[in-house]
Design an enzyme around this catalytic site. Sequence first.
Site, short mmCIF file in Angstrom:
data_model
loop_
_atom_site.label_atom_id
_atom_site.label_comp_id
_atom_site.label_asym_id
_atom_site.label_seq_id
_atom_site.Cartn_x
_atom_site.Cartn_y
_atom_site.Cartn_z
N ASP A 146 75.15 -3.83 -22.06
CA ASP A 146 74.34 -3.40 -20.92
C ASP A 146 72.94 -3.98 -20.98
O ASP A 146 72.22 -3.80 -21.98
CB ASP A 146 74.28 -1.87 -20.93
CG ASP A 146 73.91 -1.27 -19.59
OD1 ASP A 146 73.24 -1.96 -18.81
OD2 ASP A 146 74.27 -0.11 -19.34
N ASP A 153 75.12 0.92 -10.36
CA ASP A 153 76.02 1.99 -10.79
C ASP A 153 76.64 2.72 -9.61
O ASP A 153 75.99 2.98 -8.59
CB ASP A 153 75.26 3.01 -11.64
CG ASP A 153 74.78 2.44 -12.96
OD1 ASP A 153 75.25 1.36 -13.35
OD2 ASP A 153 73.94 3.09 -13.60
#
Length: 391
Positions: A143, A213
């Site tokens: 990430d 997201d």
Amino acid sequence: MRRCLFLVALIFASLPLTAQKLAATPPMGWNSWNWFAGKVTDADIRKAADLMVSSGMRDAGYVYVNIDDTWEGKRDANGVLHTNEKFPDMKALADYVHSKGLKIGIYSSPGPQTCARYEGSFGHEEQDAKTYAEWGIDYLKYDLCSFRDNMKQAYPNDPDAQDKMMRDAYMKMHNAIVKTGRPMVYSLCQYGFDQVWQWGPEVGANLWRTTNDISANYNSMMLIALAQAGLGRYAAPGHWNDPDMLEVGNGKMSHDENISHMTMWSMLAAPLIAGNNLTQMNDDVRSILTNRDAIAIDQDKLGKQAERVFSGDEIEIWSRPLSDGSVALAIFNLSHDRNVMRGLKLPLKQVGFANGAHARDLWAAKDLGMIKDTNAFTLPTHGAVLLRLTK
């Protein structure tokens, strides 16, 4: 455009066969973040593994049990990263997951810190990859997070240099994984920056996030889904566009909204990484997540992602060619009016069936026989129909 497509094809053709075999079809599994976020523990992961077996998810193809952020502890004097008190023995946990016929994934960042401000892999890529391999890790979600600060500090006024720095960071961890000799699915989580679908395969990625997201509501899910139009040419066996994890069973999405979610992810050849609370999964959610016909569309070995063939104010139609010569056709009702049903006539000629097609309704598990353009379908609000068409 032709040159771009040629280069993409050349990249795929030149990739190691091991990479292509590692994710020959989109990875399927479960990730801890959507439900547990920073509260996940060793016990939660063991329970998730147990439930993936008992619920039938493993047998339906969900094999990865992925630990997201907040497992990380501190580095010792030699720079080796250890787990925190929530995960007392990662090797033992991996062995337990493997004993269930499952695989285990973990999470890190190319930056100094993860999104939750735990220890990242910056400057310790080879050490961390070696540690993961020794634990028996099968999947790494990497990430971007704090690495964006590094990029901006290094090149405050040069976006191109920032993008190259990001690509180099992802390549560095890929090389570190390869050096361990242990196959690990490599998942890039960097939210689609710098059109990652164009260079993801070059840095060894098996999947790459294409958007921000997802949230557990219909609007978020469908906004992300529709943004995938045009990206199909970048997906191929071993390398997949990732519109983020499944929210089926989370939030307040209705049955029909969950059907639309699973239908679209299957059409998109998306990784099917569930994120629901497995301890409270009801029969309806389980039946959607484990629907073998929908999963077969997602896992089709041809690896062709669906593309939009019709878009209206309230209706979307997407089609996807399949390895046996049939075509998957999905129809979505985007209307927010919960008091009406929407009728639709299929433009079969647009998807290669000018003379009609034999159709099977996959969610209804029903053969419809021959259908023509004059056949009409009704969809509930926020609902979907998933058809398999053959000549």
